[in-house]
Design an enzyme around this catalytic site. Structure first.
Site, short mmCIF file in Angstrom:
data_model
loop_
_atom_site.label_atom_id
_atom_site.label_comp_id
_atom_site.label_asym_id
_atom_site.label_seq_id
_atom_site.Cartn_x
_atom_site.Cartn_y
_atom_site.Cartn_z
N ARG A 1 58.35 67.13 17.68
CA ARG A 1 57.35 65.98 17.45
C ARG A 1 57.37 65.62 16.15
NH1 ARG A 1 51.22 66.69 19.31
NH2 ARG A 1 51.11 67.70 17.36
N LYS B 1 40.64 65.46 13.33
CA LYS B 1 41.39 64.05 13.48
C LYS B 1 40.41 63.04 14.51
CE LYS B 1 44.45 66.46 16.73
NZ LYS B 1 45.86 66.98 16.86
N TYR C 1 33.10 44.91 42.23
CA TYR C 1 34.38 44.15 42.62
C TYR C 1 35.34 44.48 43.88
CZ TYR C 1 33.86 41.90 37.87
OH TYR C 1 33.59 41.28 36.86
#
Ligand SMILES: *Cc1c(COP(=O)(O)O)cnc(C)c1O
Length: 365
Positions: free
Chosen positions: A138, A40, A260
């Site tokens: 789930r 997956k 930054y």
């Protein structure tokens, strides 16, 4: 190459022989049953087509994806192997499952009913996986739905049940009492069904011992070199190397800042290398100051804020480098589990987030 793919400054190198070796190792750890492969999320970011083809060639017969779309993409490269969609039946898309021979892991009674109705329309028995929830809450038939099905097995008419499966809650924690409880609940549930092959362990579950064996294990992470036994040595072979290229090298005087918000300043005359990878590539911003880039086995600390497309590292102590050199951000020098921990996440998330701008390169060692 006209699309500029050759010019990518970040590369994920995937050792397909190591994936196959890991699968073979898992097969030896699971002697009582077969071992499938969970591919997956594009095989956890590595590239499902190449991974699945290599595993199929090595003898792997069953592949698990999450969604129908993933299943259909995989079917194009695996015309014959068994493909199971773990997210269940996408109700309304039954025809696509049938047309491409994708097996849904039925996750609720409404899904069972919809698949049965499809079987009657198709006028044949359709293969199905029955996903039983034993604690994850789930997906999978909740306790009451399973009880209703077990009390009336006509729910399964018109279906050819090829597997009953459940999924462990805390498999990577061998001391968690949840493991034994789920084992008992799954056995009790299966005893109420007609005889059907079972699928139980994920990667970590395979290492919980022979009691957690079943007819078909479903490892994903371990195939890709993620440690299935956290806090113990990793039994798996490393599979990926994430490489990024040096774009520029700067000599900075003491006091000069990098990145930054100037979160890092040189305390001594420093040499800084800028690499062509950043958080837009899935390299977590949280790794500023917390991980290293390796050049020929020598670490260079990541300094200053990681930006969208770039990061900087301190190469002052390293032998001289030139733009174009490649650094290892994940690999033999710095395992994926360690990088993930430094980023405050798990290797699953780190790998699946590596973005499309990072070029995948398969190697067969
Ligand atoms: C993702 C998943 C797996 C694979 O788990 P790993 O920990 O990566 O081995 C197995 N079964 C189900 C239901 C899953 O969702």
């Amino acid at each position: 190459m006209p699309d500029g793919a050759d010019s990518a400054t970040a590369v994920l190198e995937i050792d397909l022989s190591a994936v196959v070796a890991n699968w073979q190792y898992l097969c030896r750890q699971h002697p009582g049953g077969q071992v499938g492969a969970v591919v997956k999320a594009d095989a956890y970011g590595l590239g499902a087509a190449a991974v699945a083809q290599a595993l199929a060639k090595a003898g792997c017969e069953t592949f698990f994806v999450a969604t129908l779309a993933e299943a259909l993409a995989l079917r194009r490269v695996l015309p014959r192997e068994r493909i199971i969609a773990l997210n269940g039946l996408a109700v309304g898309h039954e025809e696509a499952f049938v047309g491409h021979n994708i097996i849904p892991a039925l996750a609720s009674l409404p899904e069972v009913a919809a698949w049965r109705a499809m079987a009657r329309r198709a006028n044949r028995r359709l293969p199905a996986v029955l996903h039983i929830d034993t604690g994850l809450s789930r997906l999978g038939l909740p306790r009451e739905e399973f009880a209703a099905l077990a009390a009336d097995l006509s729910w399964l008419e018109d279906l050819e049940l090829v597997l009953a499966m459940t999924h462990l809650v805390s498999a990577e924690r061998p001391d968690d009492p949840m493991n034994a409880r789920q084992h008992a609940d799954f056995a009790a549930a299966c005893a109420l069904l007609p005889p059907v092959p079972r699928s139980f362990a994920n990667s970590s579950g395979i290492f919980l011992g022979p009691a957690f064996g079943s007819d078909l294990a479903r490892p994903g992470a371990a195939l890709y070199g993620i440690n299935p036994t956290p806090n113990r040595p990793n039994p798996m072979r490393g599979v990926v190397r994430l490489l990024a290229q040096v774009l520029q090298i700067r000599n900075l005087p003491p006091g000069a800042s990098v990145g930054y918000n100037a979160t890092w300043r040189a305390e001594r005359p420093s040499v800084i290398a800028t690499l062509g990878i950043g958080y837009a590539d899935g390299w977590p911003r949280a790794l500023s100051g917390r991980s290293a880039a390796f050049f020929d086995g020598r670490p260079a600390l990541l300094v200053g804020r990681i930006s969208m497309d770039l990061l900087c590292c301190d190469i002052t102590e390293l032998p001289p480098l030139r733009p174009g050199a490649w650094a290892e951000l994940i690999g033999p020098n710095i395992p994926v589990d360690r990088v993930a921990e430094a980023a405050g996440t798990i290797a699953y998330e780190l790998l699946t987030r590596i973005g499309p701008r990072v070029r995948r390169r398969e190697i067969q060692a």
